[in-house]
Write a protein that holds these residues in place. Structure first.
Motif, mmCIF file in Angstrom:
data_model
loop_
_atom_site.group_PDB
_atom_site.id
_atom_site.type_symbol
_atom_site.label_atom_id
_atom_site.label_comp_id
_atom_site.label_asym_id
_atom_site.label_seq_id
_atom_site.Cartn_x
_atom_site.Cartn_y
_atom_site.Cartn_z
ATOM 1 N N VAL A 136 16.322 18.741 14.243
ATOM 2 C CA VAL A 136 16.083 18.596 13.030
ATOM 3 C C VAL A 136 16.030 20.524 13.075
ATOM 4 N N LEU A 137 16.690 21.271 12.590
ATOM 5 C CA LEU A 137 16.950 22.592 12.973
ATOM 6 C C LEU A 137 15.825 23.556 11.761
ATOM 7 N N PRO A 138 15.359 24.185 11.910
ATOM 8 C CA PRO A 138 15.547 24.855 10.589
ATOM 9 C C PRO A 138 16.350 26.284 9.964
ATOM 10 N N VAL A 139 16.886 26.383 8.619
ATOM 11 C CA VAL A 139 17.975 26.897 9.205
ATOM 12 C C VAL A 139 17.536 28.074 6.969
ATOM 13 N N TRP A 140 16.756 29.003 6.792
ATOM 14 C CA TRP A 140 16.985 29.612 6.210
ATOM 15 C C TRP A 140 16.088 29.488 5.002
ATOM 16 N N GLY A 141 14.699 28.682 5.202
ATOM 17 C CA GLY A 141 13.862 27.946 4.654
ATOM 18 C C GLY A 141 14.315 26.298 4.637
ATOM 19 N N TYR A 142 14.889 26.031 4.763
ATOM 20 C CA TYR A 142 15.586 24.359 5.030
ATOM 21 C C TYR A 142 15.365 23.973 6.077
ATOM 22 N N ARG A 143 15.010 22.767 6.253
ATOM 23 C CA ARG A 143 15.013 21.492 7.417
ATOM 24 C C ARG A 143 16.737 21.256 7.107
ATOM 25 N N VAL A 144 16.907 21.064 8.706
ATOM 26 C CA VAL A 144 18.077 20.083 8.527
ATOM 27 C C VAL A 144 18.756 18.915 10.233
ATOM 28 N N ILE A 145 18.098 18.101 9.560
ATOM 29 C CA ILE A 145 18.568 16.989 9.987
ATOM 30 C C ILE A 145 20.065 16.437 10.439
ATOM 31 N N VAL A 146 20.837 16.621 11.938
ATOM 32 C CA VAL A 146 22.361 16.278 12.208
ATOM 33 C C VAL A 146 21.415 15.311 12.925
ATOM 34 N N VAL A 147 22.712 14.128 12.356
ATOM 35 C CA VAL A 147 22.376 12.687 13.054
ATOM 36 C C VAL A 147 24.391 12.761 13.414
ATOM 37 N N PRO A 148 24.087 13.136 14.656
ATOM 38 C CA PRO A 148 25.313 12.628 15.602
ATOM 39 C C PRO A 148 25.668 10.957 15.810
ATOM 40 N N GLN A 149 27.168 10.695 16.099
ATOM 41 C CA GLN A 149 27.805 9.687 16.185
ATOM 42 C C GLN A 149 27.287 8.619 14.820
ATOM 43 N N ALA A 150 26.705 9.238 13.774
ATOM 44 C CA ALA A 150 26.320 7.951 12.649
ATOM 45 C C ALA A 150 26.477 6.886 12.145
ATOM 46 N N GLU A 151 27.924 6.683 12.791
ATOM 47 C CA GLU A 151 28.790 4.992 12.550
ATOM 48 C C GLU A 151 28.207 4.088 13.369
ATOM 49 N N ARG A 152 27.521 4.474 15.076
ATOM 50 C CA ARG A 152 26.666 3.610 15.327
ATOM 51 C C ARG A 152 25.254 3.090 14.981
ATOM 52 N N MET A 153 24.632 3.070 14.304
ATOM 53 C CA MET A 153 23.708 2.977 13.353
ATOM 54 C C MET A 153 23.401 1.557 13.197
ATOM 55 N N ASN A 154 21.864 1.066 13.863
ATOM 56 C CA ASN A 154 23.008 -0.340 13.256
ATOM 57 C C ASN A 154 22.202 -0.822 11.202
#
Length: 220
Positions: free
Chosen positions: A5-23
């Motif tokens: 989770v990264l704050p960018v210009w008042g936004y919360r940015v949630i990064v999900v790497p390798q999203a294809e691996r989600m069950n």
């Protein structure tokens, strides 16, 4: 790597790497969030295979196709960051991804790769070599099994190229050794077997990795 989770210009940015691996459970939970996203919040799903994401998730995302930098650019950038010359071989093993290359060198994965490759060549070209030593080394390494299998897959691909008479900076002495020992069809089949093995391991976390790797190696 978990989501960040990264704050960018008042936004919360949630990064999900390798999203294809989600069950299935994780994918469905994410889908519910995407259907009713919180305000001032952005989700970035990174994947090498968007087709493995749920169609309902893909339909709620804006798709950006981001190409990897060229091998030369990647080597130059990493070389500048670490103040050392970076070989095309490293770029090849890391798919010319600069940050992966940088971590590969900083974490001394080159030594891990060399040790793995030495054992693999012995197993592949000498039927009397104990397969268990390679599987144990692979499973107990600090480097993820999937990453190590990707290295072996790339070596097999390199050997296929050499068997077809193609020569470039990715052709190593080990690839030439494999090409001298096996015909192109065998190398192709083994590379396909590694790719299938990686897919099976990424699709389920409850599999016996050591047994599956051993079964693959005995096919040689």
């Amino acid at each position: 790597m978990g989501a960040g989770v990264l704050p960018v210009w008042g936004y919360r940015v949630i990064v999900v790497p390798q999203a294809e691996r989600m069950n299935a459970s994780a994918a469905n939970a994410l889908l519910k969030t995407l259907e009713e996203p919180p305000s001032a919040c952005l989700f970035i799903l990174s994947t090498d295979n968007a087709q493995r994401l749920l169609p309902t998730i893909r339909s709620r995302c804006e798709v950006w196709q981001i190409a990897a930098p060229t091998q030369q650019v990647a080597c130059e950038w990493v070389g500048q960051q670490l103040n050392k010359k970076v070989s095309p071989r490293i770029a090849y093993l890391c798919q010319s991804e600069p940050l992966v290359m940088k971590a590969f060198l900083e974490e001394n994965h080159e030594k891990v790769f060399e040790g793995l490759l030495e054992l693999f060549i012995q197993v592949a070209t000498n039927g009397q070599t104990d397969v268990s030593s390679l599987t144990t080394n692979l499973v107990k390494s600090d480097v993820a099994v999937d990453v190590q299998l990707s290295w072996l897959w790339l070596v097999l691909v390199s050997a296929q190229k050499h068997a077809l008479g193609v020569n470039d900076d990715t052709i190593t002495a080990e690839a030439k050794q494999l090409a001298a020992h096996f015909d192109y069809q065998t190398l192709f089949q083994q590379a396909e077997a590694v790719a299938e093995l990686r897919q099976q391991l990424s699709a389920s976390s409850g599999l016996n990795i050591e047994l599956m790797v051993t079964n693959w190696l005995y096919r040689f």
